[in-house]
Design an enzyme around this catalytic site. Structure first.
Site, PDB file in Angstrom:
ATOM      1  N   PHE A 182       0.809  -1.135   0.276  1.00 18.52           N
ATOM      2  CA  PHE A 182      -0.082  -0.053  -0.077  1.00 18.52           C
ATOM      3  C   PHE A 182       1.056   1.169   0.031  1.00 18.52           C
ATOM      4  O   PHE A 182       2.102   1.087   0.320  1.00 18.52           O
ATOM      5  CB  PHE A 182      -0.922  -0.098   1.311  1.00 18.52           C
ATOM      6  N   CYS A 183       0.227   2.418  -0.421  1.00 18.68           N
ATOM      7  CA  CYS A 183       0.914   3.745  -0.503  1.00 18.68           C
ATOM      8  C   CYS A 183      -0.380   4.756  -0.435  1.00 18.68           C
ATOM      9  O   CYS A 183      -1.291   4.250   0.214  1.00 18.68           O
ATOM     10  CB  CYS A 183       1.870   3.676  -1.619  1.00 18.68           C
ATOM     11  N   THR A 184       0.000   5.854  -0.715  1.00 15.28           N
ATOM     12  CA  THR A 184      -0.999   6.957  -0.508  1.00 15.28           C
ATOM     13  C   THR A 184      -2.026   6.705  -1.339  1.00 15.28           C
ATOM     14  O   THR A 184      -3.224   6.963  -0.971  1.00 15.28           O
ATOM     15  CB  THR A 184      -0.119   8.304  -0.732  1.00 15.28           C
ATOM     16  N   ILE A 211      -4.138   4.470   0.533  1.00 17.04           N
ATOM     17  CA  ILE A 211      -4.713   5.010   1.727  1.00 17.04           C
ATOM     18  C   ILE A 211      -5.845   5.994   1.729  1.00 17.04           C
ATOM     19  O   ILE A 211      -6.900   5.680   2.485  1.00 17.04           O
ATOM     20  CB  ILE A 211      -3.357   5.642   2.599  1.00 17.04           C
TER      21      ILE A 211
END
Length: 247
Positions: A182-184, A211
């Site tokens: 996951f990331c932004t 996210i």
């Protein structure tokens, strides 16, 4: 009610000659009074823009009128002020730099998991096959320090280009688990998931929309702290609201 719309969006798609598109988008975004950054490369587009909602949504409609950019998935949030000072439209080698040319998301995506499914997996402690689930944070260390998923793997990356070496150093710890990168907003974890597959990690998913989509769809369950964003808001809470006033 905040009246400045903020959007982030990306799409991996082949753009053979992004320079003319750069000139067109710069002119149209400027005419609409928008601020922020648009990155273009032969692998696609990545943008962070803000402005009055009618102008910004009209611009996005123009962007998606290009068949290559149709269906651009957009994530929205709101603020009282513009979080960007100027408009930049750049042509880069990669829209998110990994320095690993065999990873080409425009040629085929890695498997993904949506926010609600990930929340359910985290609620029950395993995926639908009974396999333990681990979340893998692909962001830089200073971003992780603002907030992350409970128990997320954090390799203390200084930049995303360090991710392949970190995988090679730690991939044995991922064996037998379902890994959700996951990331932004989804762009880094998309490349990350492909690299993990290439490295031989078999049960890998990317978190669809990152996210920001997870906050929007689940309210931030199993996430502690805030999500760092690359604009003057600095970080957003699970309601997609800035957690500190502008300087």
């Amino acid at each position: 009610m905040p009246d400045i719309l903020n959007v982030s969006a990306y799409k991996f798609v082949t753009l053979d000659d992004p320079a003319p598109l750069r000139e067109h988008l710069f002119a149209r975004a400027g005419a609409a009074g928008l601020k922020g950054t648009i990155l273009l490369a032969t692998e696609g587009i990545n943008l962070f823009l803000a402005g009055p909602a009618p102008a910004l949504r009209g611009f996005l409609d123009e962007v998606q009128a290009d068949p290559r950019l149709a269906g651009l998935p957009v994530k929205e949030s709101w603020s009282r002020e513009l979080p960007f000072r100027r408009l930049l439209v750049k042509v880069k080698r990669e829209i998110i730099r990994m320095d690993h040319p065999t990873i080409q998301p425009q040629a085929g995506r890695a498997a993904s998991v949506d926010a609600r499914t990930l929340r359910r997996w985290l609620d029950q402690g395993h995926d639908d096959s009974g396999r333990p689930v681990v979340t893998l944070d692909t962001r830089n260390a200073f971003e992780v320090d603002h907030g992350s998923f409970d128990g997320a793997i954090d390799w203390r990356l200084a930049r995303f280009g360090e991710f392949p070496a970190a995988v090679q150093a730690h991939k044995s710890a991922l064996e037998g688990k379902t890994v959700v990168s996951f990331c932004t907003g989804g762009i880094r974890c998309e490349k990350a998931a492909l690299y993990l597959r290439e490295a031989g990690v078999t049960n890998v998913f990317q978190l669809e929309g990152g996210i920001l989509r997870y906050f929007e769809d689940t309210g931030g369950a199993h996430f502690h702290g805030h999500c760092f964003v690359f604009d003057e808001r600095e970080a957003l809470d699970a309601k997609l609201t800035a957690v500190r006033p502008f300087d």
